[in-house]
Design a protein around this motif. Structure first.
Motif, PDB file in Angstrom:
ATOM      1  N   SER A 105      16.244  24.000  32.279  1.00  0.00           N
ATOM      2  CA  SER A 105      16.331  22.802  31.439  1.00  0.00           C
ATOM      3  C   SER A 105      17.229  21.749  32.089  1.00  0.00           C
ATOM      4  O   SER A 105      16.952  20.548  32.016  1.00  0.00           O
ATOM      5  CB  SER A 105      16.867  23.172  30.052  1.00  0.00           C
ATOM      6  OG  SER A 105      16.012  24.095  29.409  1.00  0.00           O
ATOM      7  N   ALA A 153      16.891  15.703  37.131  1.00  0.00           N
ATOM      8  CA  ALA A 153      15.810  14.912  37.722  1.00  0.00           C
ATOM      9  C   ALA A 153      15.663  13.587  36.990  1.00  0.00           C
ATOM     10  O   ALA A 153      15.441  12.535  37.614  1.00  0.00           O
ATOM     11  CB  ALA A 153      14.493  15.697  37.678  1.00  0.00           C
ATOM     12  N   ALA A 154      15.792  13.612  35.660  1.00  0.00           N
ATOM     13  CA  ALA A 154      15.717  12.385  34.872  1.00  0.00           C
ATOM     14  C   ALA A 154      16.840  11.426  35.244  1.00  0.00           C
ATOM     15  O   ALA A 154      16.624  10.213  35.379  1.00  0.00           O
ATOM     16  CB  ALA A 154      15.768  12.717  33.380  1.00  0.00           C
ATOM     17  N   TYR A 189      15.410  19.659  34.720  1.00  0.00           N
ATOM     18  CA  TYR A 189      14.690  18.503  34.168  1.00  0.00           C
ATOM     19  C   TYR A 189      15.648  17.345  33.933  1.00  0.00           C
ATOM     20  O   TYR A 189      15.371  16.204  34.309  1.00  0.00           O
ATOM     21  CB  TYR A 189      13.988  18.873  32.854  1.00  0.00           C
ATOM     22  CG  TYR A 189      13.215  17.698  32.285  1.00  0.00           C
ATOM     23  CD1 TYR A 189      11.859  17.548  32.539  1.00  0.00           C
ATOM     24  CD2 TYR A 189      13.846  16.707  31.522  1.00  0.00           C
ATOM     25  CE1 TYR A 189      11.150  16.463  32.054  1.00  0.00           C
ATOM     26  CE2 TYR A 189      13.149  15.605  31.045  1.00  0.00           C
ATOM     27  CZ  TYR A 189      11.799  15.495  31.314  1.00  0.00           C
ATOM     28  OH  TYR A 189      11.107  14.399  30.848  1.00  0.00           O
ATOM     29  N   ASP A 226       7.015  14.328  35.460  1.00  0.00           N
ATOM     30  CA  ASP A 226       7.698  13.087  35.089  1.00  0.00           C
ATOM     31  C   ASP A 226       8.475  12.443  36.237  1.00  0.00           C
ATOM     32  O   ASP A 226       8.636  11.226  36.267  1.00  0.00           O
ATOM     33  CB  ASP A 226       8.653  13.351  33.922  1.00  0.00           C
ATOM     34  CG  ASP A 226       7.919  13.766  32.651  1.00  0.00           C
ATOM     35  OD1 ASP A 226       6.675  13.619  32.598  1.00  0.00           O
ATOM     36  OD2 ASP A 226       8.580  14.256  31.713  1.00  0.00           O
ATOM     37  N   THR A 272      19.040  15.880  26.581  1.00  0.00           N
ATOM     38  CA  THR A 272      17.630  15.588  26.863  1.00  0.00           C
ATOM     39  C   THR A 272      16.973  14.902  25.676  1.00  0.00           C
ATOM     40  O   THR A 272      16.173  13.982  25.848  1.00  0.00           O
ATOM     41  CB  THR A 272      16.890  16.884  27.217  1.00  0.00           C
ATOM     42  OG1 THR A 272      17.531  17.515  28.335  1.00  0.00           O
ATOM     43  CG2 THR A 272      15.433  16.599  27.581  1.00  0.00           C
ATOM     44  N   ALA A 276       9.297  18.474  34.715  1.00  0.00           N
ATOM     45  CA  ALA A 276      10.155  17.757  35.664  1.00  0.00           C
ATOM     46  C   ALA A 276       9.326  17.222  36.826  1.00  0.00           C
ATOM     47  O   ALA A 276       9.510  16.077  37.263  1.00  0.00           O
ATOM     48  CB  ALA A 276      11.257  18.674  36.168  1.00  0.00           C
ATOM     49  N   TYR A 277       8.395  18.028  37.332  1.00  0.00           N
ATOM     50  CA  TYR A 277       7.542  17.563  38.425  1.00  0.00           C
ATOM     51  C   TYR A 277       6.588  16.475  37.943  1.00  0.00           C
ATOM     52  O   TYR A 277       6.388  15.464  38.619  1.00  0.00           O
ATOM     53  CB  TYR A 277       6.744  18.726  39.012  1.00  0.00           C
ATOM     54  CG  TYR A 277       5.778  18.274  40.078  1.00  0.00           C
ATOM     55  CD1 TYR A 277       6.231  17.907  41.343  1.00  0.00           C
ATOM     56  CD2 TYR A 277       4.413  18.162  39.808  1.00  0.00           C
ATOM     57  CE1 TYR A 277       5.360  17.447  42.318  1.00  0.00           C
ATOM     58  CE2 TYR A 277       3.531  17.714  40.776  1.00  0.00           C
ATOM     59  CZ  TYR A 277       4.008  17.355  42.029  1.00  0.00           C
ATOM     60  OH  TYR A 277       3.142  16.894  42.988  1.00  0.00           O
ATOM     61  N   HIS A 312       9.701  23.374  31.453  1.00  0.00           N
ATOM     62  CA  HIS A 312      10.637  22.333  31.893  1.00  0.00           C
ATOM     63  C   HIS A 312      10.465  22.019  33.383  1.00  0.00           C
ATOM     64  O   HIS A 312      10.570  20.854  33.790  1.00  0.00           O
ATOM     65  CB  HIS A 312      12.076  22.752  31.592  1.00  0.00           C
ATOM     66  CG  HIS A 312      12.516  22.417  30.202  1.00  0.00           C
ATOM     67  ND1 HIS A 312      12.200  23.185  29.108  1.00  0.00           N
ATOM     68  CD2 HIS A 312      13.241  21.371  29.714  1.00  0.00           C
ATOM     69  CE1 HIS A 312      12.708  22.637  28.021  1.00  0.00           C
ATOM     70  NE2 HIS A 312      13.348  21.536  28.354  1.00  0.00           N
ATOM     71  N   LEU A 313      10.204  23.028  34.187  1.00  0.00           N
ATOM     72  CA  LEU A 313       9.992  22.779  35.611  1.00  0.00           C
ATOM     73  C   LEU A 313       8.707  21.989  35.844  1.00  0.00           C
ATOM     74  O   LEU A 313       8.674  21.052  36.653  1.00  0.00           O
ATOM     75  CB  LEU A 313       9.942  24.102  36.380  1.00  0.00           C
ATOM     76  CG  LEU A 313      11.228  24.938  36.382  1.00  0.00           C
ATOM     77  CD1 LEU A 313      11.007  26.239  37.150  1.00  0.00           C
ATOM     78  CD2 LEU A 313      12.400  24.168  36.980  1.00  0.00           C
ATOM     79  N   ALA A 361      18.943  18.273  41.225  1.00  0.00           N
ATOM     80  CA  ALA A 361      17.893  19.108  40.635  1.00  0.00           C
ATOM     81  C   ALA A 361      17.396  20.146  41.634  1.00  0.00           C
ATOM     82  O   ALA A 361      17.222  21.327  41.302  1.00  0.00           O
ATOM     83  CB  ALA A 361      16.741  18.228  40.143  1.00  0.00           C
TER      84      ALA A 361
END
Length: 846
Positions: A574, A580-581, A577, A196, A456, A193-194, A189-190, A124
Motif C-alpha cells: 500500500s 508512487a503517487a 502506491y 496510475d 491515500t 500503482a502501475y 495496490h501494486l 516506490a
C-alpha cells in the motif's frame, strides 16, 4: 557583512547547542520528514518539548553555508501530546529553493533534510525490494526456494489433507504465513500503482526477481507473482482458499528456505478453504459468517489484472476476467466475512466487513449498479475517527471501491461517494487538529498501515475534487511515517538511507543473518495499554526511545517487540502506491513550475459541489464576504460600519422573514444604499434535504418554488431591485443535486461558502460543547488555513452570520475589522458575489 554576521551567529548558536546537548539532557526536539520536502509542497515540522518554555522564533538554515534563509511561521501552542509537555507546528511552506537545510527553534536543532523535486524519486521501487524478499517458492534475495511442498486442505468439499499445489506468493510478515486477504489487497495496490503512475517505476529485474531487465516494469512483475499465487488459491469455480499455514509457524524463527515440520505432515502446510462457517481460533472458533470478504478481493485483483494484461497477453487476460466473474458470483452466494484461523493463540485477522470488498469487485468489473448497492451499505469506513478496532477488523483500511466507482460516474451518485470520503476524512480531522502532529489514527496493531490507508484516502479525495482543504492533514500523515512523530524515526527500513530508520526489526532475516530488509514498513506504534497486555513480548536491548515513550503509545526498534517493529507485506504494498503517487505529484508540480502553468489551479477555477459553486477563480487573490440572516440580525449596524470604514463591498442573503422584520429594515435599507449585494436565502429557512442522507430531498419542487417566490416578494416589499435575485445561498448551506437543478431551471445561480474556511461556525454557542468555536479559534484556524499554502484562500467565499443566538456572547462580526485587515495584508481584494463569480467566468447574471 549581513551574510557573514548570519554565519557567525549561527555558528555560535550551533556550538552552544552542541555544548548544551553534551552537558545537559535535551528538553526540546524538532521532528521532520527525513525524506525531505518538495519545493511546491506543504512543509511543516513539529517542535516538541518536555518544558512549557515556547520558542520565540524558528529559522530555516542552509546546511552548507549556515545562513538563515527563511523565518518560519510558528503556530499557536498545541499543548501536551504523548511524552511532551508542549508542542508547536513550524511552517516553512513559503520557502521553495532547492537545497539541504535544518531548522533551529530555541535550543532545538532538526536533522538536515533536503528540499528537492526528487525527494520521492525511486522510493516506490526501493520498497519493492521488500516485496521480492517476501516471495515464497523461489526467493530471489536468497537465490533459493522455500515452501515447495504446500499444501494439504482443511474445511473444504474435498477430503481433509488432500494435497494441493499452492507454492508461491508472499510471506505475510516476518512469519511465513500467507493469506488471500492481504495478498489480494497487495496485488491490487501494486497493479493500481502501475496503472496510475507507470512513469515512476523502473525495470531492472526479471519476472523471477533476479537481475537484468525484461522489458516489464518491476512493479508489474511483482504484482504478477501475487496474481499467479491467487490463481492457485482459486483452482476451480467456487473453490476459494483463504489461508496457507497457521500460527504453529510461530514456534521458532528461521530463514524461510529452512522449512520445518511444525504441522505433522512433513513439510506440507495446511490450506484453509473458504467454507463460510466458523473455523478454529485457538481454544475458540472465529466469527466467519460467509466468504464475500475474500471472494471480493479475489475478484477485484483478477479484474484489474485482466485490464492491464488485455493488450499484452490476451489469453491470460480473458482467463483472469472469467475468474473474477466467478469469484464475484461466489461472494454473492455467500455474503459475509471470512476470518482467518489460528490453532495455538487467539490472534487472527478479525475482519468484520465485506461490502467494501464486493463494491470494489463490482466496480472493477464495471458492474456499476451492483457496486452502488454495496457502497450504500458502508458509506464511511468504520475505523475512521474511532479510537480502537479489532486486529484488521475494517480491512482493507481504505475503501478503494469508492474511488474506483466515483471515477466511473457523473452527477449525484459520484457526489455521494466523494462526500462519503470527505465525511471519513472529517471524522479524523476533528480529532487531528487538536494536536501538533495532526494525529488521529488509532494506535492499534499495524497503525502505520492505517496511516498509509488514510493518507491515500486524502490523496484520492483530492484527485476526485481538486479540493485542497485536507492537504496539510494528508501531508502530516505522510510526514509521520518518515520521522515527524514523537520518536523522530522513519517507519520504513532503510528509507531514507541517511535517516533514523528501523535497525532491529522483528525479522529472522535481520536477527539471524543480518540481512537488510530494505523498504519494509513496520507495524508502528501501539497504545501502551495494548503493548503491556500482549503475550510473549519483551525487549532484547535497552530502549533507545525510552525518552519518548508515554502512557499514550510506544514504539520500539527492537526485535523482541513484534507489535510495533514487525514489517508487513500488505502495508508495504500500500505504501508503494502512495509513494508512487507522491513522486508523480512532484513531477507534475515541477513541470508546472518550469512551464509557468498551474494545472491544479486552472482545474479549480470552477470549483463546485453537488451542483453549487463554492469558490471563484482560484488563480485570483479575490474574496467574497457573504453574510446571511434569518432569526437574528443584531450585528447589522456593526457590520455596515466596518465595511464602510474599510471601503469593502459585501453580499447579504436574508430569509423572507428577516426582510419582513421591521427592526431589521433600517439596516437593510442602509446596506442597499451602500450598494452591497442583497439576495434570497429562502422564505422560511427550510431544510431541503436529510442531514445524514443528502440525496433524500425533503420538499417537493412546488414547495421549493413557492417558498423562494415568497422570499423574493419580501425583497420587493423591502425595495430591493429584481436584478439581485440571480444568486442564491441555500438555507443551512445544505442542498443536493436536485435543489441545484431546480435553481438552474428557475434561472438562479446556486452557491455556498468555501469548505474549510470555518467562519461559518460563528453561529455556535458554548452550550453546544465540542461544536462551539470561539472567535479566536475561528480566526486562528482561518489564518492557518491560509498560511499552510500560499493562495489557499484565492477565490474563497467566506460566510459570516449577520446575527447569532444570544447564548453566543462572543460575536464574530465584532472581529470583522481584524479579519479584513489580515486579508488585505495578505494581498486580497474583496468583491460582491455577482462580481466575484462573473469576473471568474463561472456564472452569468442572466
Amino acid at each position: 557583512m549581513l551574510y557573514m554576521k548570519n554565519i557567525f551567529c549561527i555558528a555560535l548558536l550551533l556550538l552552544g547547542a552542541v555544548a548544551f546537548k553534551e552537558n545537559e539532557p535535551a528538553e526540546s526536539w524538532i521532528r521532520i520528514n527525513q525524506l525531505g520536502y518538495t519545493p511546491n509542497g506543504i512543509k511543516v515540522a513539529v517542535w516538541c518539548a518536555k518544558t512549557n518554555r515556547l520558542p520565540e522564533t524558528a529559522v530555516l538554515i542552509d546546511s552548507s553555508t549556515h545562513e538563515i534563509v527563511y523565518n518560519c511561521k510558528l503556530s499557536a501552542a498545541y499543548g501536551a501530546y504523548g511524552p511532551f509537555t508542549q508542542t508547536v507546528r513550524i511552517d516553512f511552506t513559503g520557502f521553495s529553493k532547492t537545497g539541504k537545510y535544518f531548522i533551529k527553534a530555541g535550543d532545538a536543532i532538526s536533522p538536515v533534510f533536503p528540499i528537492d523535486k526528487n525527494v520521492y524519486k525511486g522510493a516506490a521501487d526501493f520498497c519493492l525490494r521488500y516485496m521480492r524478499q517476501q516471495r515464497s517458492g523461489f526467493n530471489p534475495f536468497l537465490k533459493d526456494s522455500c515452501h515447495t511442498h504446500d499444501g494439504y486442505t482443511l474445511y473444504g468439499p474435498m477430503p481433509d489433507s488432500t494435497h494441493i499445489d499452492v507454492t508461491g506468493g508472499w510471506h505475510d510478515a516476518s512469519d511465513y504465513l500467507q493469506y488471500t486477504t492481504t495478498s489480494a489487497n497487495a496485488a491490487y495496490h501494486l497493479l493500481a500503482a502501475y496503472r496510475d503512475f507507470p512513469q515512476v517505476f523502473g525495470d531492472t529485474k526479471q519476472a523471477n526477481g533476479l537481475e537484468v531487465a525484461n522489458g516489464v516494469a518491476d512493479v508489474l512483475d511483482e504484482a504478477r507473482w501475487g496474481i499467479d499465487w491467487l490463481l492457485k488459491m482459486n483452482p476451480k469455480d467456487g473453490w476459494l482458499f483463504n489461508q496457507l499455514g497457521d500460527d504453529r509457524d510461530h514456534k521458532g524463527m528461521r530463514i524461510p528456505k529452512e522449512d520445518t515440520n511444525y504441522y505433522g505432515r512433513g513439510l506440507e502446510r495446511p490450506v484453509y478453504f473458504c467454507s463460510g462457517k466458523p473455523q478454529v481460533r485457538g481454544k475458540f472458533m472465529n466469527a466467519t459468517t460467509g466468504i464475500a470478504s475474500t471472494a471480493g478481493k479475489f475478484a477485484s485483483s483478477f479484474a484489474l489484472a485482466s485490464q492491464l494484461y488485455a493488450g499484452s497477453d490476451r489469453a491470460f487476460s480473458e482467463r483472469l476476467l472469467y475468474k473474477a466473474k466467478k469469484a464475484f458470483e461466489a461472494g454473492q452466494k455467500q455474503p459475509g466475512v471470512c476470518q482467518t484461523a489460528s490453532v495455538r493463540s487467539p490472534y487472527i485477522y478479525a475482519e468484520g466487513n465485506w461490502t467494501d470488498d464486493m463494491e470494489l469487485a463490482a466496480a472493477a468489473l464495471q458492474m456499476t449498479d451492483s457496486a452502488l448497492r454495496y457502497a450504500r451499505e458502508e458509506p464511511v469506513t468504520p475505523w475512521l475517527g474511532a479510537d480502537s478496532a479489532n486486529h484488521y477488523q475494517w480491512y482493507p483500511f481504505v475503501n478503494v471501491g469508492h474511488y474506483e466507482l466515483a471515477k466511473q460516474l457523473n452527477g449525484k451518485n459520484r457526489e455521494i461517494l466523494i462526500d462519503d470520503y470527505r465525511k471519513g476524512i472529517e471524522k479524523v480531522w476533528l480529532k487531528a487538529n487538536t494536536n501538533a502532529f495532526f494525529r488521529a489514527i488509532p494506535f492499534i496493531w499495524c497503525s502505520n498501515n492505517l496511516t498509509v490507508a488514510f493518507t491515500t484516502q486524502c490523496y484520492w479525495y483530492r484527485q476526485l475534487t481538486n479540493d485542497d482543504t485536507y492537504d496539510e492533514l494528508e501531508q502530516a500523515n505522510l510526514d509521520w511515517l518518515f520521522g515527524c512523530n514523537p520518536w523522530g524515526t522513519s517507519m520504513v527500513y532503510g528509507l531514507p538511507a541517511w535517516g533514523d530508520t528501523p535497525e532491529d526489526p522483528h525479522s529472522a532475516f535481520t536477527h539471524l543473518k543480518n540481512y537488510p530488509i530494505d523498504g519494509g514498513l513496520v507495524d508502528g506504534p501501539v497504545y501502551t495499554s495494548i503493548y503491556k497486555s500482549l503475550i510473549g513480548i519483551h525487549l532484547n536491548n535497552a530502549d533507545e526511545y525510552e525518552t519518548f515513550q508515554s502512557d499514550l503509545a510506544v514504539y520500539h526498534d527492537d526485535y523482541g517487540d513484534y507489535s510495533t517493529n514487525e514489517p508487513t507485506m500488505d502495508g508495504t504494498a500500500s505504501l508503494i502506491y502512495l509513494l508512487a503517487a507522491k513522486e508523480s505529484d512532484a513531477l507534475k508540480d515541477d513541470k508546472e513550475r518550469r512551464t509557468g502553468t498551474n494545472t491544479r489551479a486552472s482545474q479549480q477555477n470552477r470549483e463546485s459541489s453537488n451542483g453549487a459553486f463554492i469558490r471563484g477563480d482560484s488563480s485570483l487573490k479575490e474574496i467574497s464576504l457573504v453574510f446571511t440572516g434569518d432569526e437574528w440580525g443584531e450585528g447589522l449596524p456593526v457590520i455596515t460600519k466596518i465595511l464602510q470604514q474599510q471601503n469593502v463591498k459585501a453580499s447579504f442573503f436574508f430569509t423572507g422573514r428577516f426582510y419582513r422584520n421591521q427592526s431589521f429594515q433600517p439596516g437593510i435599507r442602509a446596506l442597499h444604499e451602500a450598494q452591497h449585494y442583497l439576495g434570497p436565502h429562502s422564505d422560511a429557512h427550510l431544510l431541503y434535504c436529510d442531514w445524514r442522507k443528502r440525496d433524500s430531498t425533503l420538499i417537493a419542487r412546488g414547495d421549493f418554488i413557492y417558498d423562494l417566490n415568497q422570499n423574493l416578494q419580501a425583497m420587493r416589499e423591502a425595495g430591493i431591485a429584481d436584478a439581485s435575485y440571480r444568486y442564491f445561498i441555500p438555507p443551512y448551506e445544505w442542498w443536493n443535486n436536485t435543489i441545484a437543478r431546480w435553481c438552474n431551471e428557475t434561472g438562479i445561480n446556486l452557491f455556498s461558502f468555501t469548505p474549510g474556511t470555518i467562519t461559518n461556525a460563528d453561529y455556535t454557542w458554548p452550550e453546544m460543547g465540542a461544536a462551539y468555536k470561539s472567535s479566536d479559534t475561528i480566526l486562528q484556524r482561518l489564518y492557518r488555513y491560509n498560511e499552510t499554502r500560499p493562495g489557499k484562500l484565492n477565490g474563497a467565499v467566506l460566510l459570516i452570520h449577520a446575527g447569532t443566538d444570544p447564548r453566543r456572547t462572543d460575536k464574530f462580526y465584532n472581529r470583522l475589522n481584524e479579519l479584513i485587515n489580515y486579508l488585505k495584508k495578505e494581498g486580497y481584494s474583496f468583491k460582491r458575489i455577482d462580481h466575484h463569480f462573473s469576473s471568474s467566468g463561472i456564472l452569468s447574471s442572466r
